[in-house]
Design a protein around this motif. Structure first.
Motif, PDB file in Angstrom:
ATOM      1  N   TYR A  58       0.834  -1.201   0.000  1.00  0.00           N
ATOM      2  CA  TYR A  58       0.000   0.000   0.000  1.00  0.00           C
ATOM      3  C   TYR A  58       0.873   1.257   0.000  1.00  0.00           C
ATOM      4  CZ  TYR A  58      -3.475   3.406   1.491  1.00  0.00           C
ATOM      5  OH  TYR A  58      -4.289   4.509   1.566  1.00  0.00           O
ATOM      6  N   THR A  59       1.791   1.313   0.958  1.00  0.00           N
ATOM      7  CA  THR A  59       2.640   2.496   1.114  1.00  0.00           C
ATOM      8  C   THR A  59       3.548   2.685  -0.093  1.00  0.00           C
ATOM      9  OG1 THR A  59       2.598   2.067   3.485  1.00  0.00           O
ATOM     10  CG2 THR A  59       4.221   3.641   2.706  1.00  0.00           C
ATOM     11  N   LEU A  60       4.084   1.606  -0.599  1.00  0.00           N
ATOM     12  CA  LEU A  60       4.965   1.675  -1.764  1.00  0.00           C
ATOM     13  C   LEU A  60       4.212   2.195  -2.987  1.00  0.00           C
ATOM     14  CD1 LEU A  60       7.782   1.081  -2.909  1.00  0.00           C
ATOM     15  CD2 LEU A  60       7.000  -1.253  -3.357  1.00  0.00           C
ATOM     16  N   ALA A  61       3.025   1.645  -3.230  1.00  0.00           N
ATOM     17  CA  ALA A  61       2.227   2.098  -4.379  1.00  0.00           C
ATOM     18  C   ALA A  61       1.823   3.568  -4.222  1.00  0.00           C
ATOM     19  CB  ALA A  61       0.995   1.217  -4.544  1.00  0.00           C
ATOM     20  N   LEU A  62       1.459   3.956  -3.020  1.00  0.00           N
ATOM     21  CA  LEU A  62       1.103   5.351  -2.762  1.00  0.00           C
ATOM     22  C   LEU A  62       2.288   6.263  -3.056  1.00  0.00           C
ATOM     23  CD1 LEU A  62      -0.804   7.560  -1.630  1.00  0.00           C
ATOM     24  CD2 LEU A  62       0.007   6.944   0.642  1.00  0.00           C
ATOM     25  N   ALA A  63       3.459   5.891  -2.565  1.00  0.00           N
ATOM     26  CA  ALA A  63       4.650   6.715  -2.774  1.00  0.00           C
ATOM     27  C   ALA A  63       5.031   6.795  -4.257  1.00  0.00           C
ATOM     28  CB  ALA A  63       5.820   6.156  -1.962  1.00  0.00           C
ATOM     29  N   ILE A  64       4.920   5.678  -4.955  1.00  0.00           N
ATOM     30  CA  ILE A  64       5.271   5.656  -6.379  1.00  0.00           C
ATOM     31  C   ILE A  64       4.321   6.537  -7.193  1.00  0.00           C
ATOM     32  CG2 ILE A  64       5.254   4.178  -8.441  1.00  0.00           C
ATOM     33  CD1 ILE A  64       6.356   1.936  -6.627  1.00  0.00           C
ATOM     34  N   GLY A  65       3.044   6.517  -6.851  1.00  0.00           N
ATOM     35  CA  GLY A  65       2.054   7.203  -7.670  1.00  0.00           C
ATOM     36  C   GLY A  65       1.700   8.614  -7.270  1.00  0.00           C
ATOM     37  N   GLY A  69      -0.213  11.179  -9.614  1.00  0.00           N
ATOM     38  CA  GLY A  69      -1.601  11.476  -9.259  1.00  0.00           C
ATOM     39  C   GLY A  69      -1.846  12.968  -9.164  1.00  0.00           C
ATOM     40  N   SER A  70      -0.895  13.674  -8.584  1.00  0.00           N
ATOM     41  CA  SER A  70      -1.020  15.126  -8.473  1.00  0.00           C
ATOM     42  C   SER A  70      -1.023  15.785  -9.849  1.00  0.00           C
ATOM     43  CB  SER A  70       0.134  15.665  -7.627  1.00  0.00           C
ATOM     44  OG  SER A  70       0.042  17.051  -7.498  1.00  0.00           O
ATOM     45  N   ARG A  71      -0.137  15.331 -10.689  1.00  0.00           N
ATOM     46  CA  ARG A  71      -0.033  15.907 -12.042  1.00  0.00           C
ATOM     47  C   ARG A  71      -1.281  15.605 -12.873  1.00  0.00           C
ATOM     48  NH1 ARG A  71       0.717  19.829 -14.803  1.00  0.00           N
ATOM     49  NH2 ARG A  71       1.736  19.615 -16.804  1.00  0.00           N
ATOM     50  N   LEU A  72      -1.825  14.399 -12.727  1.00  0.00           N
ATOM     51  CA  LEU A  72      -3.055  14.060 -13.444  1.00  0.00           C
ATOM     52  C   LEU A  72      -4.194  15.002 -13.049  1.00  0.00           C
ATOM     53  CD1 LEU A  72      -2.969  10.154 -13.370  1.00  0.00           C
ATOM     54  CD2 LEU A  72      -2.687  11.646 -15.369  1.00  0.00           C
ATOM     55  N   ARG A 109      -4.112  -4.423  -1.994  1.00  0.00           N
ATOM     56  CA  ARG A 109      -3.564  -3.321  -1.197  1.00  0.00           C
ATOM     57  C   ARG A 109      -2.730  -2.382  -2.080  1.00  0.00           C
ATOM     58  NH1 ARG A 109      -4.388  -1.310   3.507  1.00  0.00           N
ATOM     59  NH2 ARG A 109      -2.200  -1.210   4.013  1.00  0.00           N
ATOM     60  N   ALA A 110      -1.988  -2.956  -3.026  1.00  0.00           N
ATOM     61  CA  ALA A 110      -1.215  -2.112  -3.953  1.00  0.00           C
ATOM     62  C   ALA A 110      -2.165  -1.263  -4.795  1.00  0.00           C
ATOM     63  CB  ALA A 110      -0.318  -2.975  -4.835  1.00  0.00           C
ATOM     64  N   LEU A 111      -3.254  -1.859  -5.261  1.00  0.00           N
ATOM     65  CA  LEU A 111      -4.246  -1.108  -6.025  1.00  0.00           C
ATOM     66  C   LEU A 111      -4.837   0.021  -5.180  1.00  0.00           C
ATOM     67  CD1 LEU A 111      -5.902  -0.738  -8.603  1.00  0.00           C
ATOM     68  CD2 LEU A 111      -7.480  -2.477  -7.759  1.00  0.00           C
ATOM     69  N   GLN A 112      -5.085  -0.256  -3.907  1.00  0.00           N
ATOM     70  CA  GLN A 112      -5.565   0.798  -3.016  1.00  0.00           C
ATOM     71  C   GLN A 112      -4.551   1.937  -2.917  1.00  0.00           C
ATOM     72  OE1 GLN A 112      -6.318  -1.303   0.695  1.00  0.00           O
ATOM     73  NE2 GLN A 112      -8.450  -0.653   0.599  1.00  0.00           N
ATOM     74  N   GLY A 113      -3.284   1.584  -2.838  1.00  0.00           N
ATOM     75  CA  GLY A 113      -2.240   2.605  -2.749  1.00  0.00           C
ATOM     76  C   GLY A 113      -2.205   3.490  -3.982  1.00  0.00           C
ATOM     77  N   PHE A 114      -2.307   2.870  -5.167  1.00  0.00           N
ATOM     78  CA  PHE A 114      -2.333   3.664  -6.401  1.00  0.00           C
ATOM     79  C   PHE A 114      -3.589   4.539  -6.465  1.00  0.00           C
ATOM     80  CE2 PHE A 114       0.641   0.367  -8.184  1.00  0.00           C
ATOM     81  CZ  PHE A 114       1.708   1.229  -8.368  1.00  0.00           C
ATOM     82  N   ALA A 115      -4.720   4.006  -6.017  1.00  0.00           N
ATOM     83  CA  ALA A 115      -5.955   4.792  -5.999  1.00  0.00           C
ATOM     84  C   ALA A 115      -5.817   5.975  -5.035  1.00  0.00           C
ATOM     85  CB  ALA A 115      -7.132   3.903  -5.612  1.00  0.00           C
ATOM     86  N   SER A 116      -5.198   5.737  -3.896  1.00  0.00           N
ATOM     87  CA  SER A 116      -4.954   6.828  -2.943  1.00  0.00           C
ATOM     88  C   SER A 116      -4.036   7.884  -3.533  1.00  0.00           C
ATOM     89  CB  SER A 116      -4.324   6.279  -1.661  1.00  0.00           C
ATOM     90  OG  SER A 116      -5.235   5.482  -0.970  1.00  0.00           O
ATOM     91  N   ALA A 117      -3.079   7.435  -4.332  1.00  0.00           N
ATOM     92  CA  ALA A 117      -2.147   8.371  -4.972  1.00  0.00           C
ATOM     93  C   ALA A 117      -2.864   9.281  -5.961  1.00  0.00           C
ATOM     94  CB  ALA A 117      -1.024   7.604  -5.672  1.00  0.00           C
ATOM     95  N   ALA A 118      -3.970   8.823  -6.497  1.00  0.00           N
ATOM     96  CA  ALA A 118      -4.776   9.677  -7.374  1.00  0.00           C
ATOM     97  C   ALA A 118      -5.682  10.588  -6.554  1.00  0.00           C
ATOM     98  CB  ALA A 118      -5.613   8.816  -8.321  1.00  0.00           C
ATOM     99  N   MET A 119      -6.194  10.081  -5.452  1.00  0.00           N
ATOM    100  CA  MET A 119      -7.206  10.778  -4.672  1.00  0.00           C
ATOM    101  C   MET A 119      -6.632  11.845  -3.734  1.00  0.00           C
ATOM    102  SD  MET A 119     -10.100   8.893  -2.312  1.00  0.00           S
ATOM    103  CE  MET A 119      -8.929   8.022  -1.301  1.00  0.00           C
ATOM    104  N   ILE A 120      -5.628  11.527  -2.958  1.00  0.00           N
ATOM    105  CA  ILE A 120      -5.162  12.404  -1.887  1.00  0.00           C
ATOM    106  C   ILE A 120      -4.533  13.714  -2.374  1.00  0.00           C
ATOM    107  CG2 ILE A 120      -3.567  12.537   0.077  1.00  0.00           C
ATOM    108  CD1 ILE A 120      -6.311  11.021   0.475  1.00  0.00           C
ATOM    109  N   PRO A 121      -3.745  13.729  -3.438  1.00  0.00           N
ATOM    110  CA  PRO A 121      -3.232  15.036  -3.883  1.00  0.00           C
ATOM    111  C   PRO A 121      -4.349  15.999  -4.267  1.00  0.00           C
ATOM    112  CG  PRO A 121      -2.010  13.276  -4.950  1.00  0.00           C
ATOM    113  CD  PRO A 121      -3.158  12.639  -4.225  1.00  0.00           C
TER     114      PRO A 121
END
Length: 160
Positions: A58-65, A69-72, A109-121
């Motif tokens: 989760y954390t790794l995917a969030l950090a990577i994305g 996510g912010s730029r998108l 969990r990795a998918l959740q992390g990537f989704a969070s990377a799109a949502m939180i920024p």
């Protein structure tokens, strides 16, 4: 780059509550697996390395994305990317709940992390746009307090 007028009045309050609820959900999910690991270990027969990956994926995917996510959000619009991230996060959460083996939970969990990377920024960017500099401190304080509330809520939400 898409820009639109920030919401005002009741629409701004509704937007703030929506952003805070999504943030609370994400912050809760970031820590809930740590508390549930003993139950997950028993239910899925997970090994130590798999348990570590359940937390780290989760954390790794969030950090990577996160930057992407912010730029998108800048390119396609904060609201659109926020909603896509929220839907993906919800779908990933359902997949986590339906996981039948450790590998499925790690991937979900990795998918959740990537989704969070799109949502939180989008949450933080929206707070910057929705509030004048003189009003921003209160909104950011609410966001920060939310992190603490989410962290202390986890143990009471996960039965031992």
């Amino acid at each position: 780059m898409k820009t639109s007028a920030p919401p005002v009045g009741r629409a701004r309050t509704f937007a703030l509550v929506s952003l805070f609820l999504a943030s609370f959900m994400e912050l809760l999910d970031a820590t809930i697996v740590n508390v549930a690991l003993p139950d997950i270990e028993r239910a899925l027969g997970a090994q130590n390395a798999e348990l570590q990956w359940m937390v780290a994926s989760y954390t790794l995917a969030l950090a990577i994305g996160l930057i992407t996510g912010s730029r998108l959000g800048d390119i396609y619009g904060r609201k659109k990317i926020f909603i896509i991230g929220l839907i993906a996060f919800t779908v990933a959460s359902v997949l986590c709940g339906a996981a039948t083996n450790p590998e499925m939970l790690i991937a979900s969990r990795a998918l959740q992390g990537f989704a969070s990377a799109a949502m939180i920024p989008q949450v933080l960017s929206s707070l910057q746009v929705m509030y004048k500099p003189s009003e921003r401190a209160g909104a950011m304080a609410g966001f920060s307090a939310l992190a603490g509330v989410a962290a202390v809520s986890v143990p009471s939400l996960v039965p031992c």
